[in-house]
Design a protein around this motif. Structure first.
Motif, short mmCIF file in Angstrom:
data_model
loop_
_atom_site.label_atom_id
_atom_site.label_comp_id
_atom_site.label_asym_id
_atom_site.label_seq_id
_atom_site.Cartn_x
_atom_site.Cartn_y
_atom_site.Cartn_z
N ARG A 124 0.83 -1.20 0.00
CA ARG A 124 0.00 0.00 0.00
C ARG A 124 0.86 1.26 0.00
NH1 ARG A 124 -3.04 -2.57 4.13
NH2 ARG A 124 -2.54 -0.91 5.60
N LEU A 125 1.93 1.24 0.77
CA LEU A 125 2.83 2.39 0.82
C LEU A 125 3.53 2.60 -0.53
CD1 LEU A 125 4.45 1.94 4.35
CD2 LEU A 125 2.74 3.61 3.67
N ALA A 178 3.27 5.86 -2.84
CA ALA A 178 4.48 6.56 -3.26
C ALA A 178 4.50 6.74 -4.78
CB ALA A 178 5.72 5.82 -2.79
N ARG A 179 4.08 5.69 -5.50
CA ARG A 179 4.02 5.79 -6.95
C ARG A 179 3.02 6.85 -7.39
NH1 ARG A 179 3.95 -0.70 -8.38
NH2 ARG A 179 6.19 -1.09 -8.06
N TRP A 180 1.89 6.89 -6.71
CA TRP A 180 0.85 7.88 -7.05
C TRP A 180 1.37 9.29 -6.82
CZ3 TRP A 180 -1.81 11.75 -4.55
CH2 TRP A 180 -2.97 12.21 -5.18
N ILE A 181 2.03 9.50 -5.68
CA ILE A 181 2.59 10.82 -5.38
C ILE A 181 3.66 11.20 -6.40
CG2 ILE A 181 3.97 12.12 -3.71
CD1 ILE A 181 2.55 10.53 -1.50
N ALA A 182 4.51 10.23 -6.75
CA ALA A 182 5.57 10.50 -7.72
C ALA A 182 4.99 10.84 -9.08
CB ALA A 182 6.51 9.30 -7.82
N LYS A 183 3.96 10.09 -9.48
CA LYS A 183 3.35 10.32 -10.79
C LYS A 183 2.76 11.74 -10.87
CE LYS A 183 -0.74 8.68 -11.62
NZ LYS A 183 -1.86 7.73 -11.91
#
Length: 251
Positions: free
Chosen positions: A25-26, A30-35
């Motif tokens: 989940r983390l 993190a991927r969503w925030i980076a994207k």
């Protein structure tokens, strides 16, 4: 029956979510925030590029620092004038004072930078192009994040604007006194004339106060400012004679 089924489905969802490992989940978050961070950065870069292309042709309406000073003082003296309405000697004086190799570099005066590094100083090597990138888009003060952004923006400005336009913007957004921005407002404030009518001495005095406009005066110059103005006037004549003014002398 329907009401009894709702909690069961909700419970199943919670159990399914709980079944997903915390690390996964983390990682997904993190991927969503980076994207979205990358998308935001690309959008910001696009806005800056569009603004730079637009500012090649239209006056810069304001800068972060001008807006901050307007909020602080309530009102400002600010008049935009094209380069054609600025005395040519004022253009040369600004270059002689701040960036004598303005026509020879692509935004960074590497000779001046190396000289500053060799001398152990921490300031004094910013080209006019760097100052324009900082003044138009960024905040004042000295910090590594701001210097990094300035280094990224300077080539964009150099690529999009001719040298004469860079100098024109520089003289129109520079602060010459508390609440006085632009060479036209400065000429009116200090000498009661337009920027087009500045004499070599007056132009040199205005250029001499640019590094510290709140503590220097062109109307009542200190001995230091007067001496610096004499050196700037000589420098302005020199860059005219040796061709270092060629890139901005013609429209």
């Amino acid at each position: 029956m329907a009401k009894a089924g709702i909690p069961q489905k909700s419970t199943k969802r919670k159990k399914a979510k709980a079944a997903v490992p915390l690390r996964q989940r983390l990682t997904e978050r993190a991927r969503w925030i980076a994207k979205w961070s990358v998308r935001g950065l690309l959008a910001l870069c696009g806005v800056v590029v569009l603004m730079t292309l637009l500012y090649r042709f239209v006056p810069v309406p304001a800068t972060p620092y001008i807006l901050a000073e307007r909020f602080r003082h309530g009102s400002l003296e600010k008049d935009w004038v094209p380069a054609e309405q600025i005395a040519p000697v004022m253009l040369r004086a600004a270059v002689a004072a701040e960036d004598a190799n303005f026509c020879a570099h692509w935004g960074f005066d590497m000779k001046a930078i190396r000289a500053v590094i060799d001398s152990g100083q921490s300031r004094g090597a910013s080209s006019i192009s760097q100052q324009v990138a900082k003044n138009v888009y960024l905040w004042q003060g000295r910090s590594w994040p701001r210097k990094a952004l300035e280094a990224l923006l300077t080539p964009v400005v150099e690529a999009a604007w001719p040298k004469r336009r860079i100098l024109e913007v520089y003289l129109n957004v520079a602060e010459f006194d508390r609440g006085v921005f632009g060479v036209e407002a400065a000429a009116q404030s200090y000498f009661g004339i337009s920027a087009a009518d500045l004499s070599p001495r007056q132009a040199a005095l205005l250029a001499a106060i640019l590094p510290d406009p709140k503590n220097r005066s062109a109307a009542q110059p200190s001995a230091f400012v007067s001496s610096r103005a004499e050196a700037i006037a000589d420098g302005a004549a020199t860059i005219l004679a040796d061709g270092r003014a060629a890139c901005f002398e013609q429209g």
